[in-house]
Design a protein around this motif. Structure first.
Motif, PDB file in Angstrom:
ATOM      1  N   SER A  58       0.742  -1.207   0.018  1.00 26.69           N
ATOM      2  CA  SER A  58       0.015  -0.135  -0.067  1.00 26.69           C
ATOM      3  C   SER A  58       0.785   1.223   0.030  1.00 26.69           C
ATOM      4  O   SER A  58       2.041   1.122   0.640  1.00 26.69           O
ATOM      5  N   ILE A  72      -3.431   0.770  -3.724  1.00 19.98           N
ATOM      6  CA  ILE A  72      -3.059  -0.506  -3.470  1.00 19.98           C
ATOM      7  C   ILE A  72      -1.963  -0.951  -4.420  1.00 19.98           C
ATOM      8  O   ILE A  72      -1.982  -0.539  -5.584  1.00 19.98           O
ATOM      9  N   ASP A 103     -11.542   1.391  -4.749  1.00 23.36           N
ATOM     10  CA  ASP A 103     -10.048   1.386  -4.499  1.00 23.36           C
ATOM     11  C   ASP A 103      -9.158   1.909  -5.578  1.00 23.36           C
ATOM     12  O   ASP A 103      -9.665   1.835  -6.613  1.00 23.36           O
ATOM     13  N   TYR A 105      -5.489   1.726  -7.355  1.00 22.55           N
ATOM     14  CA  TYR A 105      -4.758   0.946  -7.852  1.00 22.55           C
ATOM     15  C   TYR A 105      -3.695   1.630  -8.293  1.00 22.55           C
ATOM     16  O   TYR A 105      -3.920   2.391  -9.187  1.00 22.55           O
TER      17      TYR A 105
END
Length: 187
Positions: A58, A72, A103, A105
């Motif tokens: 992370s 991430i 999320d 990335y």
């Protein structure tokens, strides 16, 4: 009359495309109303500093705007991240990423702090400095680089665009249409 209209329309469209393309980083496209629109390519890079919440998979990025974005970092698969130059709290970073569900990335993480410094090869000896400045250390060099920036995860040195294949503490591998260029760090 129809022929004159179509010929006139095509001439306007062609002249508009030429006008868009002559301004460098722009492209011409037709929209659904058959008018020519000039559209500039946008930089999707997010700039900031590596935060204390960064771990193996992370990244905590404190953006230049003061926001905190958590990314991430995947090792494998379609969402895998390429981390160039390492992650150290407080280092300046450039991040290219995307969102899946809610999320973030990271696709490319470039450590700008590691990128800065003196680099040398057989034919080049230059220093990447803060503020987009490149200083050449070879007086007789033809076409010395004088400025740099990151644009969509690529390194632009003057008008030359490079993919960064590797960035380490003492090595830099750049690639463009002319090949792969290897540099070592001068201390």
């Amino acid at each position: 009359m129809k022929k004159i209209f179509y010929v006139s329309f095509m001439m306007i469209a062609i002249l508009s495309m030429i006008g868009c393309n002559s301004k460098g980083k722009k492209s011409a496209q037709l929209n659904d109303k058959d008018t020519v629109v000039c559209k500039a390519a946008a930089d999707t890079t997010v700039y900031g500093v590596c935060g204390e919440g960064t771990a193996m998979h992370s990244l905590e990025l404190i953006t230049d705007g003061g926001d905190t974005i958590n990314y991430i970092l995947m090792d494998e698969g379609a969402d895998s991240a390429s981390v160039l130059g390492g992650l150290l709290v407080g280092d300046r970073l450039a991040v290219i990423g995307h969102k899946v569900d809610n999320d973030n990335y990271a696709t490319i993480v470039l450590n700008i702090t590691t990128l800065q410094g003196n680099w040398t090869s057989i034919d080049r000896n230059f220093e990447i400095l803060e503020g987009g400045i490149v200083k050449s250390h070879v007086k007789a060099e033809t076409n010395p680089w004088t400025e740099w920036k990151i644009w969509n995860g690529k390194l632009l040195l003057n008008k030359d665009t490079f993919a960064i294949n590797n960035l380490g503490a003492d090595s830099l591998y750049l690639e463009n249409k002319d090949g792969i260029f290897v540099y070592k760090r001068l201390k």
